[in-house]
Design a protein around this motif. Structure first.
Motif, short mmCIF file in Angstrom:
data_model
loop_
_atom_site.label_atom_id
_atom_site.label_comp_id
_atom_site.label_asym_id
_atom_site.label_seq_id
_atom_site.Cartn_x
_atom_site.Cartn_y
_atom_site.Cartn_z
N ALA A 1 10.92 10.43 9.70
CA ALA A 1 11.59 9.31 8.95
C ALA A 1 12.12 9.81 7.78
N GLY A 2 11.98 11.06 7.21
CA GLY A 2 12.72 11.53 6.16
C GLY A 2 11.94 11.77 4.94
N ALA A 3 10.57 11.78 4.91
CA ALA A 3 9.78 11.82 3.86
C ALA A 3 9.93 12.98 3.08
N LYS A 4 10.20 13.08 1.75
CA LYS A 4 10.43 14.31 1.24
C LYS A 4 9.19 14.98 0.33
N THR A 5 8.21 14.16 -0.19
CA THR A 5 7.14 14.43 -0.77
C THR A 5 5.82 13.45 -0.20
N PRO A 6 4.64 14.01 -1.02
CA PRO A 6 3.52 13.18 -0.26
C PRO A 6 3.40 11.81 -0.98
N LEU A 7 4.46 11.45 -1.63
CA LEU A 7 4.48 9.90 -2.44
C LEU A 7 4.66 9.10 -1.10
N ALA A 8 5.25 9.56 0.03
CA ALA A 8 5.59 8.69 1.12
C ALA A 8 4.38 8.28 1.68
N ALA A 9 3.33 9.26 2.02
CA ALA A 9 2.14 8.92 2.59
C ALA A 9 1.34 7.97 1.70
N ALA A 10 1.31 8.28 0.40
CA ALA A 10 0.67 7.34 -0.72
C ALA A 10 1.27 5.94 -0.61
N MET A 11 2.53 5.86 -0.48
CA MET A 11 3.25 4.57 -0.36
C MET A 11 3.03 3.78 0.97
N SER A 12 2.76 4.50 1.80
CA SER A 12 2.70 3.81 3.31
C SER A 12 1.41 2.86 2.98
N ALA A 13 0.27 3.45 2.46
CA ALA A 13 -0.78 2.73 2.31
C ALA A 13 -0.56 1.35 1.37
N VAL A 14 0.15 1.11 0.49
CA VAL A 14 0.75 0.13 -0.39
C VAL A 14 1.31 -0.78 0.66
N PHE A 15 2.27 -0.26 1.48
CA PHE A 15 2.91 -1.21 2.40
C PHE A 15 2.21 -1.76 3.18
N LEU A 16 1.21 -1.10 3.98
CA LEU A 16 0.22 -1.43 4.86
C LEU A 16 -0.56 -2.62 4.14
N LEU A 17 -0.94 -2.62 3.00
CA LEU A 17 -1.72 -3.67 2.33
C LEU A 17 -0.78 -4.84 2.39
N LEU A 18 0.49 -4.78 1.96
CA LEU A 18 1.14 -5.84 1.78
C LEU A 18 1.56 -6.51 3.19
N ILE A 19 1.76 -5.75 4.32
CA ILE A 19 2.00 -6.24 5.67
C ILE A 19 0.57 -7.08 6.03
N VAL A 20 -0.57 -6.34 5.94
CA VAL A 20 -1.82 -7.20 6.07
C VAL A 20 -2.12 -8.45 5.75
N LEU A 21 -1.65 -8.50 4.45
CA LEU A 21 -1.59 -9.75 3.55
C LEU A 21 -0.83 -10.80 4.33
N LEU A 22 0.25 -10.55 4.92
CA LEU A 22 1.21 -11.30 5.86
C LEU A 22 1.08 -11.70 7.15
N VAL A 23 0.51 -10.82 8.06
CA VAL A 23 0.18 -11.14 9.33
C VAL A 23 -1.20 -10.90 9.82
N ALA A 24 -2.47 -10.77 8.67
CA ALA A 24 -3.59 -10.89 9.23
C ALA A 24 -4.04 -12.05 9.90
N PRO A 25 -3.63 -13.42 9.67
CA PRO A 25 -4.06 -14.47 10.52
C PRO A 25 -3.63 -14.43 11.98
N LEU A 26 -2.48 -13.61 12.33
CA LEU A 26 -2.02 -13.73 13.67
C LEU A 26 -3.01 -12.78 14.74
N ALA A 27 -3.91 -12.06 14.03
CA ALA A 27 -4.86 -11.32 15.08
C ALA A 27 -5.70 -12.25 15.56
N ALA A 28 -5.73 -13.54 15.31
CA ALA A 28 -6.79 -14.59 15.93
C ALA A 28 -6.25 -14.89 17.34
N TYR A 29 -4.94 -14.42 17.52
CA TYR A 29 -4.56 -14.48 19.17
C TYR A 29 -4.37 -13.26 19.70
N LEU A 30 -4.87 -12.28 19.16
CA LEU A 30 -5.03 -11.28 19.84
C LEU A 30 -6.01 -10.85 20.86
#
Length: 614
Positions: free
Chosen positions: A333-362
């Motif tokens: 995806a074009g990552a240049k520094t380890p900052l990409a791996a660190a920020m992926s955790a932040v984005f994952l947290l934001l996504i979880v806060l949005l889609v967590a309730p949908l797991a009830a249908y999984l």
């Protein structure tokens, strides 16, 4: 403002991210942000699946992909490695703790946290002790065999969820198969239907919709079918269970169980996980580094992985390692520094806060189907086929590692390592030893060139020339000694032995004593032992062991020409007078005692026509 490039060395070791932080620019930040968001989307379904494999609530897989990813990126050495839950580690966690506690229970979670903390502590200690080179002793074949065995165990563990069967907890692989075969009539058709739809959707999406995450496509398809069936017939009739809503929150603080009993129960599996995780992480980091042209520091990677697991154990994460999928996606995806791996955790947290309730249908059978696909993809059929076709010993290592993993996953990888090391020791204990003769008729070359003896070639009747390729250490002494003795046992006239030692990589005390004894034995026979092309370390060992005087410094030469010139006058004059081989250039000039000897034209032509004579 602090000049990071002028930081002292100790600060770089304490805070290794200071090395690459000056490279962060608006351009690299933009590229890292895109890579981070892509990685967060990829890990969402994977983390839930991995937590299911480990016997933990689904959200624990997400927690394990958050803080450990940040710590691993900041304290590791790779620019692209992304830490988090992995399939192999998850299956080891489940296999280690499920016999001790009910999966998903508070006791199970506490033991997993203890396991994670201890694994991180072991990894950190190994990194600080500079033991990074140890991962080199775990062969690629062992990893392939272990991964294939773990993949089969993953599939076996999900049979109950895919078919809706009640399989006893903690059953071994063969017991699961026997139970499945004897309970075919108890398969729940609606549960299997949802699993089959998910499986088919995942396979088709992976093949034909490569731009979309196949796991998400498969989960959506399975969830829709499950929702329709439950609405039509009712959940009690279909038997289709769902994962349940995920906790939409930051990773909560947690405390491992530090009781003596918990530590005793988890210390051995923690050691296995530590070694396996480090092997996995360093292997992935190196494979990506080849593409990115980066140097990997294995010791620093050990430290990064250790700190990430220690941190994860206090923030509801379980044992993590380098993720091949996430790391590969991060680089692509074009990552240049380890900052990409660190920020992926932040984005994952934001996504979880949005889609967590949908797991009830999984649906649970959909998760099982996803894990079937993951298990299949883990088996490296290409390399397994190559190993079975071309490598006899590696075939044995692969088979034993695979079988050992199926029987006892915790010890399977150690069985593979042990067998591969035994084969390595066997190979090194039998260094190649070949007899040489001078190349044809190089009278004007003082350094000369020797070639292996061929069938029917002329050799010196008084001296053998052997080339030893390998190391002369305690394990190889018997093999080398036998070759030395074979020389005069086959022909008692060959009392002299010249060893070309340039290809001897290492010699220990036992090897030095062997040479000393051989030199003494040959003197008693009326000959001598001579060494040529000896490396500095070789000479140093002879001196430190006190054997250099026994061997004799006047018996050690730099070049073959120099050695032959010094040895020839020591040969038996009468044997040389009758000899017709004359493989050395000195043979054509004079006898060992200096008596001149002329060579007729006919003899000279005959010698020139013989490729192995000189």
């Amino acid at each position: 403002m602090i000049d990071l490039k002028a930081c002292p060395l100790w600060l770089y070791r304490l805070l290794p991210f200071l090395r690459w932080w000056p490279n962060v620019t608006p351009q690299t930040f933009k590229a890292d942000t895109v890579a981070a968001f892509t990685g967060a989307l990829i890990v969402l379904p994977q983390a839930v699946a991995f937590a299911t494999i480990a016997g933990l609530p689904p959200e624990y897989g997400l927690y394990a992909a958050m803080l450990p990813a940040i710590v691993g990126a900041l304290w590791g050495s790779s620019w692209h490695l992304v830490s988090g839950p992995t399939t192999a580690i998850s299956i080891v966690v489940f296999a280690s703790i499920s016999p001790l506690a009910e999966p998903g229970s508070p006791q199970f979670i506490g033991l997993v946290l203890t396991l994670t903390f201890l694994a991180g502590l072991i990894q950190l200690a190994m990194g600080l002790a500079r033991l990074g080179a140890l991962v080199n002793f775990i062969s690629h074949t062992v990893i392939i065999g272990f991964t294939a065995g773990a993949a089969i165990l993953i599939a076996a563990s999900q049979i109950k969820n895919f078919f809706g069967l009640d399989v006893p907890r903690g059953a071994h692989f063969h017991e699961v198969l026997i139970h499945f075969g004897s309970h075919l009539a108890d398969i729940q058709p609606w549960v299997m239907a949802v699993g089959a739809v998910t499986l088919a959707s995942g396979i088709l999406a992976k093949r034909y919709l490569q731009k979309l995450p196949y796991m998400i496509v498969a989960m959506v398809a399975g969830s829709v079918v499950a929702a329709i069936l439950n609405a039509e017939y009712g959940a009690n009739t279909t038997g289709i269970k769902t994962v349940g809503a995920l906790a939409a929150s930051f990773p909560p603080l947690s405390l491992p169980d530090f009781s003596l009993n918990a530590i005793k129960q988890t210390l051995f599996p923690a050691t296995i996980i530590a070694i396996l995780a480090l092997t996995e992480a360093v292997a992935i980091a190196r494979s990506v580094a080849i593409k990115s042209d980066q140097r990997i520091d294995s010791n620093q990677e050990f430290v990064g992985q250790g700190l990430s697991n220690i941190a994860g154990s206090f923030f509801s994460g379980y044992a993590s390692s380098g993720s091949f999928n996430r790391s590969g996606v991060n680089y692509a995806a074009g990552a240049k520094t380890p900052l990409a791996a660190a920020m992926s955790a932040v984005f994952l947290l934001l996504i979880v806060l949005l889609v967590a309730p949908l797991a009830a249908y999984l649906p649970v059978p959909s998760m099982a189907a996803i894990l079937f696909i993951v298990a299949w993809s883990l088996i490296d059929f290409h390399h397994i086929g190559e190993i079975f076709k071309r490598h006899k010993r590696e075939r044995i290592v692969l088979a034993l590692t695979f079988a050992g993993t199926l029987i006892d996953l915790e010890k399977g990888i150690f069985l593979g390592i042990l067998v591969s090391l035994l084969f390595y020791l066997y190979r090194t204990s039998q260094p190649s030893i070949r007899e040489l003769v001078p190349l044809a008729f190089e009278l004007d070359n003082p350094r000369r060139k020797f070639v292996p003896v061929t069938t029917g070639a002329s050799t010196c009747p008084q001296m053998a020339i052997l080339r030893v390729e390998g190391s002369i250490f305690f394990g190889a002494v018997e093999h080398v000694q036998q070759h030395f003795r074979n020389v005069d046992e086959a022909d008692p006239k060959k009392k002299n032995l010249l060893i070309t030692a340039r290809a001897i990589g290492f010699i220990d005390l036992a090897g030095a004593e062997l040479l000393s004894k051989e030199a003494t034995r040959r003197r008693k026979l009326g000959g001598g032992l001579y060494l040529v092309g000896v490396q500095p370390d070789f000479c140093e060992m002879l001196r430190r062991s006190g054997q250099v005087d026994t061997v004799g410094e006047d018996q050690i030469f730099k070049h073959k020409g120099e050695a032959i010139q010094a040895i020839y006058p020591r040969l038996d004059n009468e044997i040389c007078r009758r000899c017709t081989a004359r493989i050395f250039q000195e043979c054509h000039v004079a006898l060992p005692d200096g008596t001149p000897r002329s060579l007729s034209d006919r003899e000279l032509a005959a010698r020139a026509a013989t490729p192995t004579a000189g």
